[in-house]
Write an enzyme that holds these catalytic residues in place. Structure first.
Site, short mmCIF file in Angstrom:
data_model
loop_
_atom_site.label_atom_id
_atom_site.label_comp_id
_atom_site.label_asym_id
_atom_site.label_seq_id
_atom_site.Cartn_x
_atom_site.Cartn_y
_atom_site.Cartn_z
N GLU A 175 0.81 -1.23 0.00
CA GLU A 175 0.00 0.00 0.00
C GLU A 175 0.84 1.28 0.00
OE1 GLU A 175 -3.69 0.10 2.30
OE2 GLU A 175 -3.29 -1.96 2.88
N HIS A 214 8.45 -26.22 4.28
CA HIS A 214 7.75 -27.39 3.73
C HIS A 214 7.17 -27.12 2.34
CE1 HIS A 214 8.19 -29.53 7.53
NE2 HIS A 214 8.06 -28.33 8.07
N LYS A 222 -13.43 -0.56 -4.54
CA LYS A 222 -14.59 -0.35 -3.65
C LYS A 222 -15.71 0.38 -4.41
CE LYS A 222 -12.21 -0.51 0.84
NZ LYS A 222 -11.83 0.15 2.09
C1 F6R Z 1 -6.07 1.87 3.53
C2 F6R Z 1 -5.94 0.53 4.06
C3 F6R Z 1 -6.90 -0.55 3.63
C4 F6R Z 1 -8.19 -0.50 4.49
C5 F6R Z 1 -9.15 -1.62 4.09
C6 F6R Z 1 -10.38 -1.70 4.99
O1 F6R Z 1 -5.16 2.70 4.22
O2 F6R Z 1 -5.05 0.31 4.81
O3 F6R Z 1 -6.24 -1.77 3.77
O4 F6R Z 1 -7.83 -0.65 5.85
O5 F6R Z 1 -9.58 -1.40 2.77
O6 F6R Z 1 -10.95 -0.46 5.19
P1 F6R Z 1 -11.29 0.02 6.67
O7 F6R Z 1 -10.00 -0.03 7.42
O8 F6R Z 1 -11.82 1.41 6.52
O9 F6R Z 1 -12.31 -0.95 7.18
#
Ligand code: F6R
Length: 367
Positions: A237, A253, A347
């Site tokens: 990320e 393994h 998303k």
């Molecule tokens: C963005 C990040 C992502 C979010 C993940 C879930 O900085 O680290 O991995 O954490 O998409 O979203 P949340 O944390 O808002 O439930």
């Protein structure tokens, strides 16, 4: 003569436009603030038979850190749930910790709905979104943490409350003492790895330079399993590169056989071994043999020696090194660590399938 790219603080600032490095530099402060906030948690639940932590990405990793930390001291099984539904055994004697920084993550909301239907004991950690709205409306115990951070940078706020909640429920002990050692050590590590410290004296900068254009493979063992996982997530990320993690002794393994025919690919990887002065003999021998095997494949070898006394201080301070390294690696690659446009795209695009909308409307029907 020009200075190495990571020793040019102005260059770090120019690439790291949204100042991700600031979260690393200030992590001890964030952990302290998170602990003060978590101190206010009130839970009146009876002792749970088992614990499920439901969260994804930067929110889910807190669950893995908790599971690994608690493994040698709690009698209750702990599972991290990254599915839409909870496992079949979840019932009213299960403590379900829902963590979602945004409070709008589809899988976490769905797990929340499932936990409500199963009448589990629920505690939510979030800053906003449908999770906060419904937790408030349905009077589900929860902690609202400060908003406005990238979720992965909010780790202190997403992890510490889980620990304190478990301690307050009598499921773990010693968290508070280990946290105070962790804060001090993290503060020192943050100073030692700050942008102003030159590459010669800055371990994370040197590590990032060694990784260079390769793809890091992080090898952990025991409670460093979740730490290795966090490294991988931060490389993905923040640095925007492919990375992976594996754990001893399972990697002995299968993984090691894969290096046999790596050929030219070997040079594309670097292996980072998470080490500890107190690693068990069995693991030490495995690491040493594995180092040789991986080196034969042309993979660059690196090691991180954990610091600290308590298990928590060792885990969190190593996490801190990984966080710094991933930001410096982003700078080396010339990419801004903060935006995660691919996650946002996914998303956004997923909204069309209506799954999240359906979960939210089901939540709205509950009273
Ligand atoms: C963005 C990040 C992502 C979010 C993940 C879930 O900085 O680290 O991995 O954490 O998409 O979203 P949340 O944390 O808002 O439930």
């Amino acid at each position: 003569m020009s200075r190495p790219v990571l020793d040019d603080v102005e260059n770090i600032k120019a690439v790291d436009k949204s100042n991700m490095i600031n979260f690393c530099v200030n992590s001890a402060k964030l952990y302290r603030e998170a602990a003060a906030l978590a101190d206010k948690i009130k839970v009146n639940y009876p002792k749970a038979d088992n614990v499920i932590i439901a969260g994804m990405g930067g929110s889910g990793i807190g669950g893995d850190l908790l599971k690994d930390w608690a493994r040698n001291q709690t009698a209750v099984p702990i599972e991290v749930n990254r599915e839409y539904e909870l496992p079949e055994y979840a019932d009213k004697k299960t403590l379900v910790l829902i963590t979602s920084y945004s409070g709008d993550t589809e899988e976490s909301l769905s797990a929340f709905l499932d936990a409500l239907k199963r009448k589990c004991m629920i505690f939510c950690v979030t800053s906003d979104g449908a999770l906060l709205e419904n937790a408030e409306r349905l009077k589900v115990p929860h902690l609202r943490v400060p908003s406005g951070m990238p979720p992965r940078a909010a780790l202190p706020y997403l992890f510490v409350p889980l620990l304190i909640c478990m301690e307050k429920m009598g499921l773990v002990s010693g968290a508070s003492e280990e946290l105070s050692e962790s804060f001090q050590l993290i503060q020192k590590i943050s100073q030692d790895n700050a942008p102003e410290k030159s590459t010669i004296e800055n371990f994370s900068k040197a590590l990032a330079l060694n990784i260079g254009q390769t793809s890091p493979v992080v090898y952990g063992f025991g409670f460093y399993r979740s730490v290795a996982m966090r490294f991988k997530q931060q490389f993905n990320e923040n640095s925007k590169i492919p990375a992976k993690w594996e754990v001893f002794s399972e990697l002995n393994h299968n993984e090691i056989v894969g290096w046999e025919r790596a050929g030219k690919l070997g040079k594309c990887f670097s292996a980072i071994f998470l080490r500890d002065a107190e690693e068990p003999n069995a693991i030490q021998s495995r690491i040493e043999i594995t180092r040789e095997l991986v080196e034969q494949a042309g993979v660059g070898l690196m090691e991180i020696q954990a610091q600290g006394k308590s298990r928590l201080a060792r885990m969190l301070s190593t996490v801190c090194i990984g966080d710094f390294t991933s930001v410096y690696l982003a700078v080396l690659h010339g990419v801004d660590p903060t935006p995660v446009k691919t996650i946002n795209y996914l998303k956004e695009t997923l909204k069309q399938n209506g799954v999240k909308e359906k979960v939210i409307s089901e939540l709205a029907k509950l009273s």
